[in-house]
Design a protein around this motif. Sequence first.
Motif, mmCIF file in Angstrom:
data_model
loop_
_atom_site.group_PDB
_atom_site.id
_atom_site.type_symbol
_atom_site.label_atom_id
_atom_site.label_comp_id
_atom_site.label_asym_id
_atom_site.label_seq_id
_atom_site.Cartn_x
_atom_site.Cartn_y
_atom_site.Cartn_z
ATOM 1 N N LEU A 155 1.369 -13.821 -5.497
ATOM 2 C CA LEU A 155 2.165 -14.578 -6.455
ATOM 3 C C LEU A 155 1.307 -14.333 -7.825
ATOM 4 C CD1 LEU A 155 3.007 -17.754 -4.529
ATOM 5 C CD2 LEU A 155 4.434 -15.812 -5.490
ATOM 6 N N GLY A 156 0.110 -14.271 -7.873
ATOM 7 C CA GLY A 156 -0.630 -13.913 -9.220
ATOM 8 C C GLY A 156 -0.436 -12.737 -9.608
ATOM 9 N N MET A 157 -0.483 -11.764 -8.703
ATOM 10 C CA MET A 157 -0.228 -10.214 -9.075
ATOM 11 C C MET A 157 1.283 -10.170 -9.533
ATOM 12 S SD MET A 157 -0.253 -6.920 -6.973
ATOM 13 C CE MET A 157 1.576 -7.120 -6.485
ATOM 14 N N ALA A 161 -6.372 -9.016 -7.015
ATOM 15 C CA ALA A 161 -5.585 -9.741 -5.784
ATOM 16 C C ALA A 161 -6.247 -9.140 -4.568
ATOM 17 C CB ALA A 161 -4.337 -8.924 -5.916
ATOM 18 N N LEU A 162 -6.737 -8.073 -4.668
ATOM 19 C CA LEU A 162 -7.420 -7.547 -3.163
ATOM 20 C C LEU A 162 -8.696 -8.324 -2.991
ATOM 21 C CD1 LEU A 162 -7.363 -3.618 -3.713
ATOM 22 C CD2 LEU A 162 -6.164 -4.882 -1.868
ATOM 23 N N PHE A 163 -9.675 -8.545 -3.854
ATOM 24 C CA PHE A 163 -10.727 -9.216 -3.770
ATOM 25 C C PHE A 163 -10.342 -10.914 -3.401
ATOM 26 C CE2 PHE A 163 -13.046 -6.031 -6.570
ATOM 27 C CZ PHE A 163 -13.679 -5.440 -5.357
ATOM 28 N N ALA A 164 -9.275 -11.446 -3.837
ATOM 29 C CA ALA A 164 -8.785 -12.670 -3.597
ATOM 30 C C ALA A 164 -8.366 -12.809 -2.171
ATOM 31 C CB ALA A 164 -7.698 -13.226 -4.773
ATOM 32 N N ALA A 165 -7.467 -11.836 -1.894
ATOM 33 C CA ALA A 165 -7.005 -11.765 -0.554
ATOM 34 C C ALA A 165 -8.046 -11.594 0.795
ATOM 35 C CB ALA A 165 -6.034 -10.673 -0.130
ATOM 36 N N MET A 166 -9.001 -10.831 0.411
ATOM 37 C CA MET A 166 -10.153 -10.613 1.305
ATOM 38 C C MET A 166 -10.912 -11.897 1.336
ATOM 39 S SD MET A 166 -11.575 -6.817 0.034
ATOM 40 C CE MET A 166 -13.094 -6.890 0.857
ATOM 41 N N ALA A 167 -11.357 -12.640 0.338
ATOM 42 C CA ALA A 167 -11.849 -13.996 0.358
ATOM 43 C C ALA A 167 -11.251 -15.006 1.053
ATOM 44 C CB ALA A 167 -12.178 -14.219 -1.186
ATOM 45 N N GLY A 208 -9.411 -18.836 -3.999
ATOM 46 C CA GLY A 208 -8.461 -19.649 -5.018
ATOM 47 C C GLY A 208 -8.891 -19.162 -6.440
ATOM 48 N N PHE A 209 -10.316 -19.320 -6.702
ATOM 49 C CA PHE A 209 -10.400 -18.695 -8.320
ATOM 50 C C PHE A 209 -9.945 -17.347 -8.382
ATOM 51 C CE2 PHE A 209 -13.260 -16.299 -10.946
ATOM 52 C CZ PHE A 209 -13.201 -17.085 -12.127
ATOM 53 N N LEU A 210 -10.070 -16.583 -7.550
ATOM 54 C CA LEU A 210 -9.435 -15.138 -7.858
ATOM 55 C C LEU A 210 -8.043 -14.901 -8.001
ATOM 56 C CD1 LEU A 210 -12.209 -12.945 -5.833
ATOM 57 C CD2 LEU A 210 -12.058 -13.217 -8.356
ATOM 58 N N ALA A 211 -7.292 -15.664 -6.985
ATOM 59 C CA ALA A 211 -5.815 -15.817 -6.961
ATOM 60 C C ALA A 211 -5.274 -16.226 -8.286
ATOM 61 C CB ALA A 211 -5.426 -16.603 -5.783
ATOM 62 N N VAL A 212 -5.867 -17.303 -8.959
ATOM 63 C CA VAL A 212 -5.474 -17.816 -10.113
ATOM 64 C C VAL A 212 -6.096 -16.835 -11.318
ATOM 65 C CG1 VAL A 212 -5.896 -19.674 -11.950
ATOM 66 C CG2 VAL A 212 -5.715 -20.072 -9.345
ATOM 67 N N ARG A 213 -6.828 -16.179 -11.162
ATOM 68 C CA ARG A 213 -7.426 -15.170 -12.430
ATOM 69 C C ARG A 213 -6.428 -13.961 -12.247
ATOM 70 N NH1 ARG A 213 -10.746 -10.668 -12.752
ATOM 71 N NH2 ARG A 213 -11.759 -10.326 -14.767
ATOM 72 N N THR A 214 -5.878 -13.659 -11.013
ATOM 73 C CA THR A 214 -5.118 -12.665 -10.766
ATOM 74 C C THR A 214 -3.994 -12.343 -11.923
ATOM 75 O OG1 THR A 214 -5.778 -12.234 -8.789
ATOM 76 C CG2 THR A 214 -3.851 -10.954 -9.567
ATOM 77 N N ALA A 215 -3.465 -13.599 -12.135
ATOM 78 C CA ALA A 215 -2.098 -13.775 -13.092
ATOM 79 C C ALA A 215 -2.550 -13.577 -14.361
ATOM 80 C CB ALA A 215 -1.755 -14.977 -12.972
ATOM 81 N N THR A 216 -3.994 -13.629 -14.903
ATOM 82 C CA THR A 216 -4.122 -13.389 -16.154
ATOM 83 C C THR A 216 -5.098 -11.951 -16.582
ATOM 84 O OG1 THR A 216 -6.068 -14.922 -16.027
ATOM 85 C CG2 THR A 216 -4.216 -15.781 -16.885
ATOM 86 N N ALA A 217 -5.499 -11.329 -15.104
ATOM 87 C CA ALA A 217 -6.044 -10.464 -15.187
ATOM 88 C C ALA A 217 -5.861 -9.060 -16.138
ATOM 89 C CB ALA A 217 -6.767 -9.934 -14.015
ATOM 90 N N ALA A 218 -6.413 -8.382 -16.422
ATOM 91 C CA ALA A 218 -5.936 -7.069 -17.378
ATOM 92 C C ALA A 218 -5.516 -6.240 -16.328
ATOM 93 C CB ALA A 218 -7.283 -6.222 -18.023
ATOM 94 N N ALA A 219 -4.469 -5.215 -16.822
ATOM 95 C CA ALA A 219 -3.657 -4.501 -15.936
ATOM 96 C C ALA A 219 -4.632 -3.585 -15.020
ATOM 97 C CB ALA A 219 -2.703 -3.536 -16.949
#
Length: 778
Positions: A726-728, A417-423, A399-410
């Motif tokens: 969605l975050g990506m 997104a990959l790590f969030a989906a794997m988790a 959940g944390f990584l999914a939210v962070r994906t939206a604000t991560a650097a390009a």
Amino acid sequence: MTLASVRGRAVSLAGTFAGLALGVALIAMSLLVYASAQPRPPERLSAAPVVVHGPVLPDASGIGDGVRPWSADQAQALAERLAVLPGVAAAVPDRSFYAQLVVDGRPVGDPEDAGAGHGWPSAALGAYPLTKGTAPDADGEVAAGAATGLAVGDRTTLLTGGGPAEVTVTGLVDGPGVYVSEQAAARLSPGVAAIGLLLHPGADPVAVAAAARAAAPDATVSTGDERAALEPAQAAKTRWLGTQLLIAMASLAVFVTVFVVASTFALSTAQRRRELGLLRTVGATPRQICRMVMGEALLVGGAGGLAGALLGVAAAVPAARLLADWGLAEPGLRIRPEPLPVLAAVLVGVGVALTGAYAAARRAAKVPPMAALREASVEAKAMGLGRWLGGGGALALGGFLAVRTATAAAEDRVNSALFAAMALTAAAALLAPVLLPPLVRLAGLPLRGSRGAGAMLVRAETLAAVRRTAATAAPVIATIGFAVLLSGMVATMREAYPAGQAAKLAGLTIAVPDGMPGLPATAVTTGGRSVLPTRVYAGDVSVAAFGTTGGPTSVAAGTADALDIRVGDSVTVTFADGLTEQLTIDKITPDGQVDDDLILPQELVRQHDPSALAPSLLGADPTALAGQPGVEVLDAKAYAEREGAEDGRLLWLFATVLIALSVGYTGIAVANTMAMSADGRRPDLGVLRRAGATTRQLLRYAAAETLLVVVLGAGLGLAVTVPPLLGMAAGLEQEVGAPVTLRLHWPVTTATMLATALLAITAAVLATRRAARRAASG
């Protein structure tokens, strides 16, 4: 005892064996292809046993290498010194530059090969003799390869960095490339990166190389495979792309094989509690029980590793051919039979088997002796403390990584997104025993009023065997989630980046090369904005540079650190013609802000690199470019789609291969689960047979139960991948500056679901039929 246990459980361990064999085969195949695809000497230097060249300098950004060239005068003086060495028949400077012939209005040859042009003396370095006609000896004359379809005396157009020119074909050669007179080559490529030494018959290349090192102490002298340092940049890029796919395949094989082995031995331990308890009762220690389970894993891992190694060796040749067809390996790649990659694959397979079985072995060692006295076949508690902690932690991390994906650097967004989906996938698999029962009850609500016993039986069996249900659903969750994630990422990025590019270039016309690696000077000088890529050498590094119009001389921060320079400093750089210039740095840009390491005045690049080609021309004038061969003018939308076409093809290729592998592993994992649980269900099947159920009805019940689990697993797999996607998509919208909508690729998702369901139902039906026959005979 361990061997007897493996023989007695051969059917239930068949899936583990198959998974290990497939994993080792993929690893062995990948390692063999990788080892065989290492840099090799260019074919155009095959007749020169000794090559003298400038120093090979690493790229400032850490990707690739470059050979610092000599100037024309330096190369001439060095060639004269080398030509008089004992055993040397000739010292030939090799000049390489962009050149293509036009046949029937289209450029011929590889559009990515920017070094296909050479001076005529260089033909001797590749042993490309004349088959017809005479060698080019003046401006306007060329020798062409027979594959072009041209004949001696034909008039055609030669495309070079300076633009098109009318030429006459004076000769045909038995080899690739385009050859011009040495005088013309010196104008197109003033710098010389290598000098090939042709030897007298019987001369010793080692002795000649030693003499060349003494005559040219500041140069690099290469023989044999060392000449691979002069490999074309395009070959290195192709090998890098192929390596990425091989790494992804091998990594997936290791990850999923561990998953298959771990689930197999975990389910086996749960089913053998009474057997293990009996062993404890007769005096077996926990350590002996643990050694027995690990011994089983070692035997299965060794057998699967050997079988997989043989399969991998057999698959390496067709795999290399397939990679070449896809443009991810050099054509004609030959697989070299080397024992080390095969041995490494077998050892990895054994290690994977032991790793996957370790947790189950420790759990088996904890079975109490009293377990042998239990008569009930009800499953033990499916959720232990470790599983709760692991599942909850993975859910929180995902959940944390999914939210962070939206604000991560390009550059970090895809990985995030990959790590969030794997988790989240791991969380769904670990928490499946908790998530599935309420979903099963919810799915059964519409059938609650049904009078048939089938729906009730399917619902009851699914709820009563939560561990088996979770073991079946886990690979389905992983596979569907993986397919949705990869296909959704590719589909979303393929739409986002062209949309953003088209928005930035709205209203502009863009000239792009058509069958060429770039635009020549005659196209660039018609107006508009362009950049000229080149490579320069400063200190002990090579630097990718771009020539622009009207901008300051700037350098990326990483390159500035590598050169130890700051704003206002001066740096001496060597250009493609071997000449040096003193540059003053006006600006340092952050890494990642531009696609190059050094920005230079365009006039300076054109002066030192006559064969430099512009990748595009913004604001092109279609009228001024009319009639120029190899040039196409597009609007912003068409240009954006064309720019992303090749990247999209490679992304879809990678995604398709990995999804296909994951579906195959799902089939193995589900079949393994069904085979292991079938024997444990024989009493239940016997009761149903005595109650009047036919074999066909039993098979229908098994298929319905499996389909229900697959549908629920697919739903969970879809649910855990949508938040990262969605975050990506939100992050992409911020990056490209245009609206981005999440795109799920339903054809791929549906095909994956159907393939997974078909494999699972087939495995369930076959395992149930076998168990039903044994129950009837028993």
